[in-house]
Design a protein around this motif. Structure first.
Motif, PDB file in Angstrom:
ATOM      1  N   SER A 175      -1.476 -12.485   4.195  1.00 12.43           N
ATOM      2  CA  SER A 175      -2.351 -11.929   5.346  1.00 12.43           C
ATOM      3  C   SER A 175      -2.232 -10.344   5.307  1.00 12.43           C
ATOM      4  O   SER A 175      -1.036  -9.746   4.794  1.00 12.43           O
ATOM      5  CB  SER A 175      -2.187 -12.471   6.553  1.00 12.43           C
ATOM      6  OG  SER A 175      -0.934 -12.101   6.995  1.00 12.43           O
ATOM      7  N   LEU A 176      -3.114  -9.393   5.744  1.00 15.76           N
ATOM      8  CA  LEU A 176      -2.914  -7.911   5.735  1.00 15.76           C
ATOM      9  C   LEU A 176      -1.611  -7.688   6.427  1.00 15.76           C
ATOM     10  O   LEU A 176      -0.933  -6.775   5.951  1.00 15.76           O
ATOM     11  CB  LEU A 176      -4.047  -7.430   6.349  1.00 15.76           C
ATOM     12  CG  LEU A 176      -3.916  -5.781   6.389  1.00 15.76           C
ATOM     13  CD1 LEU A 176      -3.916  -5.222   5.003  1.00 15.76           C
ATOM     14  CD2 LEU A 176      -5.104  -5.300   7.060  1.00 15.76           C
ATOM     15  N   PRO A 177      -1.187  -8.134   7.807  1.00 16.51           N
ATOM     16  CA  PRO A 177       0.004  -7.762   8.470  1.00 16.51           C
ATOM     17  C   PRO A 177       1.183  -8.254   7.568  1.00 16.51           C
ATOM     18  O   PRO A 177       2.122  -7.560   7.409  1.00 16.51           O
ATOM     19  CB  PRO A 177       0.082  -8.688   9.711  1.00 16.51           C
ATOM     20  CG  PRO A 177      -1.592  -8.974   9.941  1.00 16.51           C
ATOM     21  CD  PRO A 177      -2.115  -9.305   8.575  1.00 16.51           C
ATOM     22  N   ASN A 178       1.332  -9.312   6.812  1.00 19.12           N
ATOM     23  CA  ASN A 178       2.128  -9.629   6.042  1.00 19.12           C
ATOM     24  C   ASN A 178       2.278  -8.857   4.707  1.00 19.12           C
ATOM     25  O   ASN A 178       3.475  -8.274   4.293  1.00 19.12           O
ATOM     26  CB  ASN A 178       1.937 -11.017   5.325  1.00 19.12           C
ATOM     27  CG  ASN A 178       3.209 -11.537   4.629  1.00 19.12           C
ATOM     28  OD1 ASN A 178       3.262 -11.219   3.329  1.00 19.12           O
ATOM     29  ND2 ASN A 178       3.972 -12.458   4.990  1.00 19.12           N
ATOM     30  N   ARG A 179       1.284  -8.276   4.165  1.00 15.57           N
ATOM     31  CA  ARG A 179       1.236  -7.365   3.207  1.00 15.57           C
ATOM     32  C   ARG A 179       1.958  -5.984   3.687  1.00 15.57           C
ATOM     33  O   ARG A 179       2.350  -5.341   2.963  1.00 15.57           O
ATOM     34  CB  ARG A 179      -0.072  -7.213   2.391  1.00 15.57           C
ATOM     35  CG  ARG A 179      -0.709  -8.397   1.783  1.00 15.57           C
ATOM     36  CD  ARG A 179      -1.891  -8.556   1.551  1.00 15.57           C
ATOM     37  NE  ARG A 179      -2.401  -7.635   0.493  1.00 15.57           N
ATOM     38  CZ  ARG A 179      -3.564  -7.137   0.454  1.00 15.57           C
ATOM     39  NH1 ARG A 179      -4.686  -7.711   1.046  1.00 15.57           N
ATOM     40  NH2 ARG A 179      -3.776  -6.195  -0.567  1.00 15.57           N
ATOM     41  N   LEU A 180       1.261  -5.594   4.821  1.00 16.41           N
ATOM     42  CA  LEU A 180       1.695  -4.445   5.448  1.00 16.41           C
ATOM     43  C   LEU A 180       3.273  -4.245   5.587  1.00 16.41           C
ATOM     44  O   LEU A 180       3.895  -3.281   5.119  1.00 16.41           O
ATOM     45  CB  LEU A 180       1.070  -4.023   6.576  1.00 16.41           C
ATOM     46  CG  LEU A 180      -0.448  -3.551   6.318  1.00 16.41           C
ATOM     47  CD1 LEU A 180      -1.097  -3.462   7.791  1.00 16.41           C
ATOM     48  CD2 LEU A 180      -0.424  -2.180   5.771  1.00 16.41           C
ATOM     49  N   THR A 181       3.931  -5.396   5.913  1.00 15.58           N
ATOM     50  CA  THR A 181       5.297  -5.408   6.337  1.00 15.58           C
ATOM     51  C   THR A 181       5.850  -5.317   4.886  1.00 15.58           C
ATOM     52  O   THR A 181       6.884  -4.672   4.880  1.00 15.58           O
ATOM     53  CB  THR A 181       5.454  -6.914   6.882  1.00 15.58           C
ATOM     54  OG1 THR A 181       4.928  -6.776   8.129  1.00 15.58           O
ATOM     55  CG2 THR A 181       6.972  -7.107   7.163  1.00 15.58           C
ATOM     56  N   ARG A 182       5.520  -5.988   3.929  1.00 16.62           N
ATOM     57  CA  ARG A 182       6.269  -5.790   2.533  1.00 16.62           C
ATOM     58  C   ARG A 182       6.136  -4.636   2.070  1.00 16.62           C
ATOM     59  O   ARG A 182       7.043  -3.857   1.529  1.00 16.62           O
ATOM     60  CB  ARG A 182       5.596  -6.850   1.624  1.00 16.62           C
ATOM     61  CG  ARG A 182       5.573  -8.321   1.931  1.00 16.62           C
ATOM     62  CD  ARG A 182       5.705  -9.352   0.835  1.00 16.62           C
ATOM     63  NE  ARG A 182       4.468  -9.304  -0.111  1.00 16.62           N
ATOM     64  CZ  ARG A 182       3.542 -10.168   0.027  1.00 16.62           C
ATOM     65  NH1 ARG A 182       3.397 -11.182   1.143  1.00 16.62           N
ATOM     66  NH2 ARG A 182       2.564 -10.117  -0.526  1.00 16.62           N
ATOM     67  N   LEU A 183       4.894  -3.769   2.364  1.00 17.25           N
ATOM     68  CA  LEU A 183       4.622  -2.612   1.767  1.00 17.25           C
ATOM     69  C   LEU A 183       5.729  -1.637   2.392  1.00 17.25           C
ATOM     70  O   LEU A 183       6.398  -1.154   1.898  1.00 17.25           O
ATOM     71  CB  LEU A 183       3.230  -1.915   1.952  1.00 17.25           C
ATOM     72  CG  LEU A 183       3.012  -0.625   1.744  1.00 17.25           C
ATOM     73  CD1 LEU A 183       3.272  -0.056   0.282  1.00 17.25           C
ATOM     74  CD2 LEU A 183       1.777  -0.107   2.291  1.00 17.25           C
ATOM     75  N   TYR A 184       5.781  -1.523   3.805  1.00 21.54           N
ATOM     76  CA  TYR A 184       6.837  -0.673   4.368  1.00 21.54           C
ATOM     77  C   TYR A 184       8.165  -0.985   4.251  1.00 21.54           C
ATOM     78  O   TYR A 184       8.979  -0.157   4.089  1.00 21.54           O
ATOM     79  CB  TYR A 184       6.398  -0.346   5.814  1.00 21.54           C
ATOM     80  CG  TYR A 184       4.944   0.286   5.880  1.00 21.54           C
ATOM     81  CD1 TYR A 184       4.758   1.715   5.346  1.00 21.54           C
ATOM     82  CD2 TYR A 184       3.705  -0.372   6.214  1.00 21.54           C
ATOM     83  CE1 TYR A 184       3.523   2.226   5.151  1.00 21.54           C
ATOM     84  CE2 TYR A 184       2.599   0.260   6.354  1.00 21.54           C
ATOM     85  CZ  TYR A 184       2.352   1.547   5.793  1.00 21.54           C
ATOM     86  OH  TYR A 184       1.118   2.308   5.732  1.00 21.54           O
ATOM     87  N   ALA A 185       8.512  -2.341   4.284  1.00 17.08           N
ATOM     88  CA  ALA A 185       9.934  -2.775   3.953  1.00 17.08           C
ATOM     89  C   ALA A 185      10.309  -2.390   2.507  1.00 17.08           C
ATOM     90  O   ALA A 185      11.436  -1.862   2.210  1.00 17.08           O
ATOM     91  CB  ALA A 185      10.084  -4.270   4.140  1.00 17.08           C
ATOM     92  N   GLY A 186       9.366  -2.597   1.489  1.00 16.52           N
ATOM     93  CA  GLY A 186       9.717  -2.079   0.260  1.00 16.52           C
ATOM     94  C   GLY A 186       9.898  -0.669   0.275  1.00 16.52           C
ATOM     95  O   GLY A 186      10.883  -0.119  -0.591  1.00 16.52           O
ATOM     96  N   LEU A 187       8.892   0.379   0.788  1.00 15.61           N
ATOM     97  CA  LEU A 187       9.156   1.565   0.630  1.00 15.61           C
ATOM     98  C   LEU A 187      10.367   2.088   1.323  1.00 15.61           C
ATOM     99  O   LEU A 187      11.192   3.023   0.809  1.00 15.61           O
ATOM    100  CB  LEU A 187       7.841   2.188   1.243  1.00 15.61           C
ATOM    101  CG  LEU A 187       6.848   2.463   0.419  1.00 15.61           C
ATOM    102  CD1 LEU A 187       5.578   3.014   1.601  1.00 15.61           C
ATOM    103  CD2 LEU A 187       6.936   2.826  -0.660  1.00 15.61           C
ATOM    104  N   ALA A 188      10.793   1.532   2.444  1.00 14.32           N
ATOM    105  CA  ALA A 188      12.443   1.643   3.196  1.00 14.32           C
ATOM    106  C   ALA A 188      13.228   1.424   2.052  1.00 14.32           C
ATOM    107  O   ALA A 188      14.310   2.237   2.113  1.00 14.32           O
ATOM    108  CB  ALA A 188      12.352   1.201   4.400  1.00 14.32           C
TER     109      ALA A 188
END
Length: 214
Positions: free
Chosen positions: A11-24
């Motif tokens: 889902s989009l919330p899951n993908r956004l979580t992975r994106l910003y966790a990955g960048l951090a």
């Protein structure tokens, strides 16, 4: 059989979580490797060299260079995504925060611990960030754009990384054993983390030593 389609990314919330966790986490990897003082990745040799000669923090130069690289996307007809724009804005901020918060180690064992943790963090972050499927990093888009002009991915990556490494070294960026460790380890480690940070996706094997781009 075709590769898994976009819904397998979650889902989009899951993908956004992975994106910003990955960048951090990517910022953690960059900061720790630079603080180890044992040698940076090629792009961070360049960013550090610019910081030494022109002022501003390494993280600020990560942001500036990312934005400038995106301008090269225009003639290459590359299209950014949310992940691309987030990369440009946030990666340097996370890296600067880690370098400000993490004490610079003196003991060689501690410096090696920083280096190894940094490389592992970068690989895990790459799996999270790419697995989100929200757009490539600006430097990655430059590589794929050159591929469209006829260069192989391997050749494009080599030309880009050798160029920024040489420029960064001439500017005083730190090149050392850590640079070699990064080059040798980042590909296999990323290959290990990718299927674990993108559930349900099948990953084709990649050549040893292949590195993620930001």
């Amino acid at each position: 059989m075709s590769e898994p389609s976009l819904p397998t990314l979650g889902s989009l919330p899951n993908r956004l979580t992975r994106l910003y966790a990955g960048l951090a986490l990517y910022g953690v990897g960059i900061g720790l490797q630079i603080e180890s003082q044992l040698g940076n990745s090629p792009w961070d040799v360049f960013h550090q060299g610019l910081s030494i000669h022109l002022g501003l923090s390494v993280g600020t130069w990560i942001i500036i260079v990312g934005a400038l690289v995106m301008l090269l996307w225009i003639p290459l007809r590359q299209k950014p995504g949310l992940g691309t724009l987030s990369n440009v804005v946030l990666l340097g901020l996370f890296a600067d925060a880690v370098m400000w918060l993490a004490p610079t180690p003196d003991a060689l064992a501690a410096r090696w611990a920083y280096l190894l943790l940094g490389v592992v963090a970068t690989a895990a972050a790459t799996g999270l960030y790419i697995g989100a499927g929200l757009g490539p990093g600006p430097r990655d888009g430059l590589m794929t754009g050159l591929n469209r002009l006829g260069l192989s991915i391997r050749s494009a990556r080599t030309v880009i990384e050798v160029t920024v490494l040489a420029a960064g070294w001439l500017l005083g960026g730190t090149v050392g054993v850590g640079t070699l460790v990064f080059a040798l380890a980042i590909g296999p480690l990323t290959q290990f983390f990718m299927p674990r940070t993108r559930p349900g996706a099948r990953l084709r094997s990649s050549p040893p030593g292949s590195a993620p781009k930001r």
